[in-house]
Design an enzyme around this catalytic site. Structure first.
Site, mmCIF file in Angstrom:
data_model
loop_
_atom_site.group_PDB
_atom_site.id
_atom_site.type_symbol
_atom_site.label_atom_id
_atom_site.label_comp_id
_atom_site.label_asym_id
_atom_site.label_seq_id
_atom_site.Cartn_x
_atom_site.Cartn_y
_atom_site.Cartn_z
ATOM 1 N N LYS A 1 0.615 -1.187 -0.058
ATOM 2 C CA LYS A 1 -0.094 0.160 0.107
ATOM 3 C C LYS A 1 0.932 1.196 0.161
ATOM 4 C CE LYS A 1 -4.319 -2.007 1.084
ATOM 5 N NZ LYS A 1 -4.570 -2.996 1.780
ATOM 6 N N LYS B 1 -3.653 -12.243 -10.027
ATOM 7 C CA LYS B 1 -4.402 -12.395 -8.897
ATOM 8 C C LYS B 1 -5.646 -11.749 -8.942
ATOM 9 C CE LYS B 1 -4.941 -12.079 -3.972
ATOM 10 N NZ LYS B 1 -5.514 -10.722 -3.375
ATOM 11 N N LYS C 1 -10.544 -7.465 -5.814
ATOM 12 C CA LYS C 1 -11.194 -6.140 -5.988
ATOM 13 C C LYS C 1 -10.291 -5.006 -6.368
ATOM 14 C CE LYS C 1 -12.419 -6.383 -1.648
ATOM 15 N NZ LYS C 1 -12.342 -7.948 -1.060
HETATM 16 P P1 ADP Z 1 -9.297 -8.771 -2.331
HETATM 17 O O1 ADP Z 1 -7.709 -9.269 -2.878
HETATM 18 O O2 ADP Z 1 -10.229 -8.993 -3.434
HETATM 19 O O3 ADP Z 1 -9.507 -7.341 -1.602
HETATM 20 P P2 ADP Z 1 -9.664 -10.151 0.228
HETATM 21 O O4 ADP Z 1 -8.223 -9.496 0.710
HETATM 22 O O5 ADP Z 1 -10.819 -9.514 0.954
HETATM 23 O O6 ADP Z 1 -9.635 -10.009 -1.401
HETATM 24 O O7 ADP Z 1 -9.528 -11.338 0.692
HETATM 25 C C1 ADP Z 1 -10.366 -12.288 1.456
HETATM 26 C C2 ADP Z 1 -10.071 -13.725 1.416
HETATM 27 O O8 ADP Z 1 -10.093 -14.449 0.113
HETATM 28 C C3 ADP Z 1 -8.488 -13.935 2.065
HETATM 29 O O9 ADP Z 1 -8.555 -15.280 2.747
HETATM 30 C C4 ADP Z 1 -7.700 -13.985 0.801
HETATM 31 O O10 ADP Z 1 -6.594 -14.747 0.990
HETATM 32 C C5 ADP Z 1 -8.690 -14.804 -0.245
HETATM 33 N N1 ADP Z 1 -8.415 -14.512 -1.584
HETATM 34 C C6 ADP Z 1 -8.806 -13.316 -2.138
HETATM 35 N N2 ADP Z 1 -8.341 -13.153 -3.528
HETATM 36 C C7 ADP Z 1 -7.993 -14.129 -3.866
HETATM 37 C C8 ADP Z 1 -7.152 -14.873 -4.907
HETATM 38 N N3 ADP Z 1 -7.420 -14.292 -5.915
HETATM 39 N N4 ADP Z 1 -6.671 -16.044 -4.929
HETATM 40 C C9 ADP Z 1 -6.810 -16.954 -3.414
HETATM 41 N N5 ADP Z 1 -7.248 -16.341 -2.319
HETATM 42 C C10 ADP Z 1 -7.935 -14.915 -2.496
#
Ligand code: ADP
Ligand code: TRP
Length: 324
Positions: free
Chosen positions: A114, A193, A196
């Site tokens: 970040k 990856k 959001k």
């Molecule tokens: P984002 O990256 O979309 O903001 P979050 O950080 O809120 O998602 O992730 C919530 C959960 O989902 C966590 O346990 C995270 O490790 C998992 N997660 C999110 N995106 C992925 C992805 N592309 N592949 C694997 N796990 C993911």
């Protein structure tokens, strides 16, 4: 895994849930309900680090609750609650803050990323892993199902638990992460990856037309239709595998390696699998949306049960550190 462990995981109400969240975190968490004691929560305090608009936050908390229940979270088996309903967790965070070396937090990728993006970091973002450690440790959790990107946060949690136990005597349970190898990182529509923050998501409960459009526009390489293609470097194939049976995956693999199939065909097959997979969940979701009071009761009941366990741990911790 040994029988009946305490499983804990949390998800931030920071936007619409996508299939990366589902396959890496929600699905394993839901499967673990069968033989374990599970605590799953909505990490609304963590979401505050992004200072969302109050109305948007309230809305997203309600939405994540409905979506998680629609995906199969069973409130009769699992304690499902809002993080902020257990105020004990913020007290434990403070106590853990006081044994956390600043350097440990400075090394955390999520914070460093970040900063590298030029975002203004608030102190909440910096100490995010300590709050997460408190979430995990306060319920004496044994196993924490998360995606790969949370692995470092689990290492911080383990480090803090060990430090605490070293300093004050055996008090906290040291948890293990559970990261499904096959779905450690779910790729997004552009091959990075799915996240959001990258705008490359396929939502669990997206509208049909929009989801079809997103899938049909997925980025692939430019191998011509007639040429053989490499399934293992293709994000369309990677997503198809998540939804399909072993035999179906094998059949699509053959279409790739034989040549003669365009990516449009694979994308169409992916869309159909995706849409059918979530069909029963969409039906359950519609029922839940019509019953907000029922959902609220589940969260309140979960909060009560979670506070009960948290109180017990906090009492132990307070005694250990010399508070009344
Ligand atoms: P984002 O990256 O979309 O903001 P979050 O950080 O809120 O998602 O992730 C919530 C959960 O989902 C966590 O346990 C995270 O490790 C998992 N997660 C999110 N995106 C992925 C992805 N592309 N592949 C694997 N796990 C993911
Ligand atoms: N940091 C996690 C995420 O962004 C959410 C979370 C907060 C969490 N506290 C937790 C996950 C405790 C597992 C255990 O996805």
């Amino acid at each position: 895994m040994s029988p009946r462990q305490r499983i804990l995981s949390g998800i931030q109400p920071s936007g619409t849930l996508h299939i990366g969240n589902y396959f890496a975190m929600m699905k394993p968490a839901i499967e673990l309900q069968a033989d374990n004691e599970c605590f799953y929560f909505i990490a609304d305090l963590h979401a505050l680090t992004q200072t969302p608009k109050p109305e948007a936050l309230r809305e997203r908390i309600a939405q994540v609750a409905v979506d998680f229940l629609a995906c199969g979270l069973d409130p009769d088996r699992t304690v499902f609650f809002r993080q902020s309903d257990v105020t004990q967790v913020t007290e434990l965070t403070w106590i853990l803050n006081c044994i956390t070396p600043v350097g440990l937090l400075e090394r955390c990728h999520s914070y460093k990323d970040k900063l590298a993006k030029g975002l203004d970091a608030n102190h909440g973002l910096f100490s995010y892993p300590v709050l997460m450690a408190a979430d995990i440790l306060i319920y004496d959790s044994n196993v924490v199902p998360v995606g790969q990107d949370q692995k470092q946060h689990l290492e911080v949690t383990r480090d803090l638990a060990l430090r605490f136990n070293n300093q004050y005597g055996q008090t906290l349970t040291v948890p293990e992460p559970l990261i499904g190898e096959a779905v450690a990182v779910v790729p997004g529509t552009d091959g990075q990856k799915m996240s959001k923050s990258y705008g490359n998501t396929i939502e669990i409960f997206g509208a049909e037309k929009e989801m079809r459009r997103k899938i049909m526009r997925m980025v692939t390489d430019s191998t011509p239709v007639e040429a053989p293609k490499n399934p293992d470097s293709c994000n369309v194939f990677a997503l198809y595998k998540l939804f399909a049976s072993a035999a179906e995956t094998q059949a699509l693999r053959k279409l790739y390696t034989d040549g003669g199939m365009g990516y449009g065909t694979a994308k169409q097959m992916l869309f159909e699998k995706y849409w059918a997979y979530f069909e029963p969940f969409r039906r359950r979701r519609a029922e839940l949306l019509a019953n907000p009071d029922y959902v609220e009761r589940i969260l309140q009941d979960g909060g009560r049960r979670a506070r009960h366990v948290a109180d017990e741990t906090l009492r132990r911790v307070r005694t250990r550190v010399g508070l009344a």
